[in-house]
Design a protein around this motif. Structure first.
Motif, short mmCIF file in Angstrom:
data_model
loop_
_atom_site.label_atom_id
_atom_site.label_comp_id
_atom_site.label_asym_id
_atom_site.label_seq_id
_atom_site.Cartn_x
_atom_site.Cartn_y
_atom_site.Cartn_z
N LYS A 165 -45.09 3.48 20.25
CA LYS A 165 -45.22 4.24 19.00
C LYS A 165 -46.68 4.45 18.60
N ILE A 166 -47.60 3.96 19.43
CA ILE A 166 -49.03 4.10 19.16
C ILE A 166 -49.60 5.14 20.11
N GLU A 167 -50.26 6.15 19.57
CA GLU A 167 -50.79 7.24 20.38
C GLU A 167 -51.82 6.73 21.38
N ALA A 168 -51.94 7.44 22.50
CA ALA A 168 -52.86 7.04 23.56
C ALA A 168 -54.30 6.95 23.05
N ARG A 169 -54.68 7.83 22.12
CA ARG A 169 -56.06 7.82 21.60
C ARG A 169 -56.35 6.54 20.79
N ASP A 170 -55.29 5.85 20.37
CA ASP A 170 -55.44 4.67 19.53
C ASP A 170 -55.28 3.36 20.29
N ARG A 171 -55.35 3.42 21.61
CA ARG A 171 -55.23 2.18 22.40
C ARG A 171 -56.04 2.28 23.67
N ASP A 172 -56.40 1.12 24.17
CA ASP A 172 -57.14 1.03 25.41
C ASP A 172 -56.24 1.41 26.57
N ALA A 173 -56.75 2.19 27.50
CA ALA A 173 -55.95 2.63 28.66
C ALA A 173 -55.45 1.44 29.47
N GLY A 174 -56.21 0.34 29.45
CA GLY A 174 -55.80 -0.85 30.19
C GLY A 174 -54.96 -1.82 29.38
N GLY A 175 -54.61 -1.45 28.15
CA GLY A 175 -53.75 -2.28 27.32
C GLY A 175 -54.43 -3.51 26.74
N ARG A 176 -55.77 -3.51 26.71
CA ARG A 176 -56.47 -4.71 26.23
C ARG A 176 -56.62 -4.75 24.71
N PHE A 177 -56.54 -3.61 24.05
CA PHE A 177 -56.61 -3.59 22.59
C PHE A 177 -55.92 -2.35 22.04
N TYR A 178 -55.51 -2.45 20.78
CA TYR A 178 -54.77 -1.39 20.11
C TYR A 178 -55.32 -1.22 18.69
N ALA A 179 -55.29 0.01 18.20
CA ALA A 179 -55.64 0.21 16.80
C ALA A 179 -54.61 -0.51 15.94
N LEU A 180 -55.08 -1.14 14.89
CA LEU A 180 -54.21 -1.87 13.95
C LEU A 180 -54.13 -1.13 12.62
N VAL A 181 -55.28 -0.70 12.12
CA VAL A 181 -55.36 0.08 10.88
C VAL A 181 -56.44 1.15 11.10
N ASN A 182 -56.10 2.39 10.85
CA ASN A 182 -57.09 3.45 10.99
C ASN A 182 -57.92 3.59 9.72
N ASN A 183 -59.17 3.99 9.88
CA ASN A 183 -60.13 3.88 8.81
C ASN A 183 -61.29 4.85 9.05
N TYR A 184 -62.12 5.07 8.04
CA TYR A 184 -63.29 5.94 8.16
C TYR A 184 -64.48 5.34 7.41
N PRO A 185 -65.69 5.48 7.95
CA PRO A 185 -66.87 5.00 7.23
C PRO A 185 -67.21 5.91 6.05
N ASN A 186 -67.84 5.36 5.04
CA ASN A 186 -68.24 6.16 3.89
C ASN A 186 -69.39 5.45 3.15
N PHE A 187 -69.69 5.93 1.97
CA PHE A 187 -70.66 5.28 1.09
C PHE A 187 -70.00 4.99 -0.25
N ILE A 188 -70.58 4.05 -0.99
CA ILE A 188 -70.13 3.77 -2.35
C ILE A 188 -71.34 3.85 -3.28
N TYR A 189 -71.06 4.17 -4.55
CA TYR A 189 -72.12 4.19 -5.55
C TYR A 189 -71.61 3.59 -6.85
#
Length: 342
Positions: A109-133
């Motif tokens: 259920k996890i897209e190929a772009r979100d996991r290592d091709a060798g199965g060594r790691f998987y995305a757990l929570v998707n996120n984006y960098p930003n700034f705060i003020y």
């Protein structure tokens, strides 16, 4: 529950023995972010996991590079079972054989772009960098990166250190992209050093400083900062535009992996399965204020809608993480040279 995790982490960091090899224990080393907020996603999920399995969770938190560095130092006497960190540090852990392949339940259920091709790691929570003020001090956020060079930000701006923190490394990469080249990005960072308060190994610690007005601006990431807003009501999130007027970001997921030679490997697998389960992933946007990674989880909560609204008008690009990893040492050295020559 949260205080027990904090106590165990403190004991481990102080070098005091804890029962890391007990049958009913699993130890997770994690980058900061997913345990932030009250309630926190990690806190809720660890409690639910222990209730369901009887396995106690020992939680150790540090910067994105710090948790991987610790694994490397402990390689001859591995203490952790599960690793959670950001790119390119998870890729580094995989390249250094600190994690091993595992096919968790629901991996299909996890897209190929979100996991290592060798199965060594998987995305757990998707996120984006930003700034705060600090919205009490600044009525409007800086519109462009160049606005951060304003003298009013002298000693009132700080960002986590590239090469040490995942978000700091992301900021460096984002400046390269926003300014059109590594050279132009480094030139901007060299100028920005006049306002930078100093190095910080952890992005999460900057939030309270911005909230109190000790800093006006800092870097961060959407999931973590949204989770922190309840306890830090003065912070607001923004995405500055590059010199071309475009706002751009790239995905910066929390990855999860099974540690190679884990003392409680089976418990580690159970925890990974649990955190990637549909039930746990349904709570990612609700509690963690991040984006779930399973394609069968379709959030409709207000946090998810807020995240989508923040990304409106932002162009998403994709780094070559293996290229980032191979060039990381040289890029960090170039960054250090640039800011030291200011």
């Amino acid at each position: 529950m949260k205080s027990r995790f904090a106590l165990i982490a403190a004991l481990m960091l102080a070098g005091i023995a804890v029962p890391a090899h007990a049958d009913g224990v699993v130890t997770i080393y994690a980058a900061d972010g997913l345990h932030d907020g009250t309630p926190s996603w990690f806190g809720d999920q660890f409690e639910a996991f222990t209730k369901a399995t009887g396995i106690e969770v020992q939680y150790v938190e540090a910067g994105s590079s710090g948790v991987v560095d610790r694994l490397a130092k402990e390689k001859s006497n591995t203490q952790a079972d599960v690793l959670v960190t950001l790119p390119p540090f998870m890729q580094k852990a995989a390249a250094d054989s600190l994690v091993e392949a595992y096919n968790p339940a629901g991996a299909d259920k996890i897209e190929a772009r979100d996991r290592d091709a060798g199965g060594r790691f998987y995305a757990l929570v998707n996120n984006y960098p930003n700034f705060i003020y600090n919205a009490e001090v600044l009525k409007q956020p800086p519109a462009k990166y160049e606005d951060l060079l304003d003298p009013k930000f002298k000693q009132k701006l700080q960002y986590s250190t590239p090469g040490q923190a995942g978000d700091g490394t992301a900021f460096m990469l984002q400046t390269f992209h926003a300014f059109g080249s590594k050279e132009k990005g480094l030139d901007f960072l060299k100028k920005l050093q006049a306002n930078n308060l100093g190095p910080s190994a952890s992005t999460g610690k900057l939030t309270a400083l911005v909230n109190k007005g000790e800093l006006y601006v800092a870097n961060g990431d959407m999931q973590m900062n949204l989770s922190q807003q309840a306890d830090n009501p003065n912070i607001q999130i923004f995405v500055p535009a590059g010199p071309d007027g475009k706002k751009t970001l790239f995905a910066l997921p929390y990855y999860i992996a099974l540690v190679k030679g884990a003392p409680n490997s089976e418990n580690g697998k159970k925890l990974i399965d649990f955190l990637l389960s549909a039930e746990a992933q349904k709570q990612v946007s609700v509690v963690a204020k991040g984006l779930p990674v399973r394609n069968d989880v379709k959030p409709e909560d207000e946090n998810y809608k807020k995240l989508q609204a923040m990304l409106q008008g932002v162009e998403i690009w994709s780094p070559d993480w293996m290229g980032v990893l191979s060039g990381l040492k040289d890029n960090v050295a170039a960054y250090n040279s640039a800011i030291s020559s200011n």
